[in-house]
Scaffold this active site. Structure first.
Site, PDB file in Angstrom:
ATOM      1  N   GLU A  63      32.135  87.074  59.947  1.00 31.59           N
ATOM      2  CA  GLU A  63      33.343  87.227  59.643  1.00 31.59           C
ATOM      3  C   GLU A  63      34.281  86.016  59.529  1.00 31.59           C
ATOM      4  O   GLU A  63      35.230  86.099  58.592  1.00 31.59           O
ATOM      5  CB  GLU A  63      34.163  88.067  60.853  1.00 31.59           C
ATOM      6  N   SER A 172      -9.777  97.400  53.187  1.00 33.25           N
ATOM      7  CA  SER A 172      -8.872  96.162  53.080  1.00 33.25           C
ATOM      8  C   SER A 172      -9.798  95.238  52.315  1.00 33.25           C
ATOM      9  O   SER A 172      -9.296  94.254  51.958  1.00 33.25           O
ATOM     10  CB  SER A 172      -8.547  95.865  54.292  1.00 33.25           C
ATOM     11  N   SER A 179     -11.756  90.607  48.426  1.00 33.85           N
ATOM     12  CA  SER A 179     -10.387  91.413  48.504  1.00 33.85           C
ATOM     13  C   SER A 179      -9.426  91.051  47.568  1.00 33.85           C
ATOM     14  O   SER A 179      -8.329  91.559  47.590  1.00 33.85           O
ATOM     15  CB  SER A 179      -9.941  91.521  49.740  1.00 33.85           C
ATOM     16  N   TRP A 181      -7.934  91.266  43.688  1.00 41.37           N
ATOM     17  CA  TRP A 181      -6.515  91.342  44.418  1.00 41.37           C
ATOM     18  C   TRP A 181      -7.210  92.970  44.618  1.00 41.37           C
ATOM     19  O   TRP A 181      -7.175  93.527  43.686  1.00 41.37           O
ATOM     20  CB  TRP A 181      -5.378  91.107  44.231  1.00 41.37           C
ATOM     21  N   LEU A 215      -0.734  81.823  54.985  1.00 40.18           N
ATOM     22  CA  LEU A 215       0.746  82.629  55.861  1.00 40.18           C
ATOM     23  C   LEU A 215       1.956  82.059  55.235  1.00 40.18           C
ATOM     24  O   LEU A 215       2.836  81.740  56.187  1.00 40.18           O
ATOM     25  CB  LEU A 215       0.212  82.738  57.132  1.00 40.18           C
ATOM     26  N   GLY A 280      -5.992  91.042  61.199  1.00 36.23           N
ATOM     27  CA  GLY A 280      -6.663  91.890  60.819  1.00 36.23           C
ATOM     28  C   GLY A 280      -6.778  93.398  61.508  1.00 36.23           C
ATOM     29  O   GLY A 280      -6.002  93.452  62.398  1.00 36.23           O
ATOM     30  N   ARG A 282      -8.396  94.808  63.775  1.00 36.49           N
ATOM     31  CA  ARG A 282      -8.586  94.859  65.191  1.00 36.49           C
ATOM     32  C   ARG A 282      -7.172  94.436  65.900  1.00 36.49           C
ATOM     33  O   ARG A 282      -6.716  95.080  66.994  1.00 36.49           O
ATOM     34  CB  ARG A 282      -9.695  93.990  66.079  1.00 36.49           C
ATOM     35  N   LEU A 283      -6.633  93.358  65.513  1.00 32.73           N
ATOM     36  CA  LEU A 283      -5.277  93.156  66.106  1.00 32.73           C
ATOM     37  C   LEU A 283      -4.322  94.091  65.901  1.00 32.73           C
ATOM     38  O   LEU A 283      -3.433  94.420  66.711  1.00 32.73           O
ATOM     39  CB  LEU A 283      -5.019  91.740  65.560  1.00 32.73           C
TER      40      LEU A 283
END
Lengths: 351, 351
Positions: A63, A172, A179, A181, A215, A280, A282-283
């Site tokens: 604002e 995946s 992988s 792409w 990343l 991945g 499992r996470l």
């Protein structure tokens, strides 16, 4: 006035709020733990005289930025804000004060502030004789720029989007691990835009060891984006010295735990609000099993493999009655891929 | 005339052909190896005076049915047919003869007949002074009621649609084998409508032994539909005497082979044109590996499991470069599920 029958708002109001939303999108990823807010000021004649967005913590709110740009032309005009203006003294004075002293006649906000400390802005404005309306483009804002922050304001926890790319049959990668792409160039470019807008990217140590990802957020030309999210690697082992995730393109945090709530507490402690979980399998399974995924963003490539690692594993589900049920918010195509945004049918934590 | 800028056809022509398409949809599953064709006759004033569709083999074709209904009012009118009228003497006289002797002034067909034996209908009609146009709603007809037959006319092989239901992470059941219900009630009802329109449903012996499916077409109320496709079980072992697939609700064929081309040859020999392949994962993999899937129809439920059997296995693909690439034709939602129709990017057989 050209009234839109669906919403009851006239066209110029919708256009002004859309501009405020766009302004807020521009600052996503730079404001946490504050909300990325956008503001547009129209003068009394309905002309745009100021556009602003939240500056990094400690800096002015949206604002104030928009009012500064508008100057005297704000008097008698209308401010369109994506979030109800704050009425409290934090690191900056309340925005309600700035709006009142600028002499705006009306304030329209998309979303009400759920934060009890900051809320009440609408009442303060009304008491000062400012007309206040609420709800314009509320859904766009709730699902868009303020989604993560609204979750954080309500729960005190970072918002987690699990993003994955897979084939139509849920793989995946191929059986040999390749992988590149699976998803289309358009989908990959979109993921880079999403990365630029979040506070942190989280990946498992196994994925880092297997794929050595950087990343980072990059432009379609492959150049590092002008800002980078925190890179977070989760897992108890060591990161190899030469890992790309340790390069100097962005900050990196290695959390030596697999406990999802420890991860989120560590991130909340650093002011992280908006988290992109990139695997991945499992996470992702651990986050889902803990009820800590608030949105699923799936890029399904129109390909079939019939073998290879699954996009998701070990979510603690063994029978169909316990399947994690989602509601699809949005299905679009992205360079040939099918892009699905979905949220848990029951809020995580209520399971 | 009210010309549609996209197609160049007027609205009443589009409406007439749409009615012909609907008539053809009604007879899908009853005409093979003949094409399920629809025909609508408008009189000289543009009024619908006859609607017809192909009768079972040996019976009249769509044009004859529609002309019979129209009677004398066909004279000077227009016939809208989903397929170019045939010009050859098969089990019935050529439709071109019927159209000419009925005195229609014009014929509009959606799709040209690729069959060299039957083709040339347009030329015969023109030689007799009938105006002929082609291409109206061609895409709808090619992807819809005549998709399977056009494939059959071009290749001599049955057309195979692989249909599967899976979670967003590609599982067709949970780890304990439970799978009722992965997909929504709306999706399951749609599959029953699809089954009613095909000539045969194919399933692997393993799936029949594991799930004991009935493989019938049912109404939403659970009643057997008015017609049933041939049930085909593929696999070398024996069918248990009490298997539901052996009940008297439909005919069943047990093919003691895993060779995909033997299966298709046996089906072609019985006049089967349109095949719905319903799994399991390894049989689907064998069909895909052989390049014998011409369309994929995926019902993806917005659920996640993280464990359990994959929808597809053993397609003979080990590396990403060999992934079977599809092109998405259509993405819709079906009772919360995401329904994807896709076709191979390269025609099967050219790989």
């Amino acid at each position: 006035m050209d009234v839109d029958p669906s919403g009851g708002w006239d066209r110029s109001s919708r256009a002004a709020m859309a501009l405020a939303v766009a302004a807020s999108e521009d600052v996503r990823g730079t404001t946490s733990p504050n909300p990325p807010v956008g503001c547009v000021v129209l003068d009394a004649a309905g002309e745009v005289v100021g556009v602003g967005a939240t500056q990094p913590p400690g800096g002015p709110h949206a604002e104030v930025m928009a009012l500064r740009a508008a100057g005297e032309r704000a008097r008698g005009g209308t401010a369109f804000v994506t979030l109800e203006p704050c009425a409290h003294h934090g690191r900056t004075p309340p925005c309600t004060e700035a709006l009142i002293s600028a002499g705006v006649a009306a304030v329209v906000h998309a979303v009400v502030d759920p934060n009890p400390r900051a809320a009440g802005g609408a009442d303060v404005l009304r008491a000062a004789g400012v007309r206040v309306e609420s709800g314009l483009l509320a859904r766009e804002v709730e699902r868009g720029p303020l989604r993560a922050w609204l979750h954080y304001a309500r729960t005190g926890q970072p918002h987690v989007t699990w993003k994955y790319a897979a084939t139509l049959d849920g793989r995946s990668a191929a059986a040999d691990g390749t992988s590149k792409w699976i998803s289309s160039a358009e989908s990959r470019a979109e993921v880079h835009r999403v990365r630029r807008q979040v506070d942190a990217i989280v990946a498992g140590l196994g994925t880092v060891l297997a794929d050595d990802p950087q990343l980072t957020a990059r432009t379609p030309e492959g150049v590092l984006a002008d800002r980078q999210p925190l890179r977070v690697v989760v897992g108890e082992g060591d990161l190899p010295a030469g890992a790309r995730v340790l390069d100097d393109s962005a900050e990196t945090l290695h959390l030596r735990t697999r406990d999802v709530d420890e991860v989120l507490a560590a991130l909340a402690g650093r002011g992280v609000v908006d988290v992109l979980l990139e695997g991945g399998p499992r996470l992702a399974g651990a986050f889902l099993a803990a009820g800590r995924v608030h949105r699923v963003l799936a890029y399904l490539a129109p390909t079939l493999l019939g073998a290879g690692p699954a996009a998701l594993a070990d979510a603690g589900i063994t029978t169909i009655a316990d399947a994690l049920r989602l509601v699809v918010e949005d299905v679009t195509t992205s360079g040939g891929d099918v892009r699905i945004s979905a949220v848990p049918a029951a809020p995580p934590g209520s399971r």
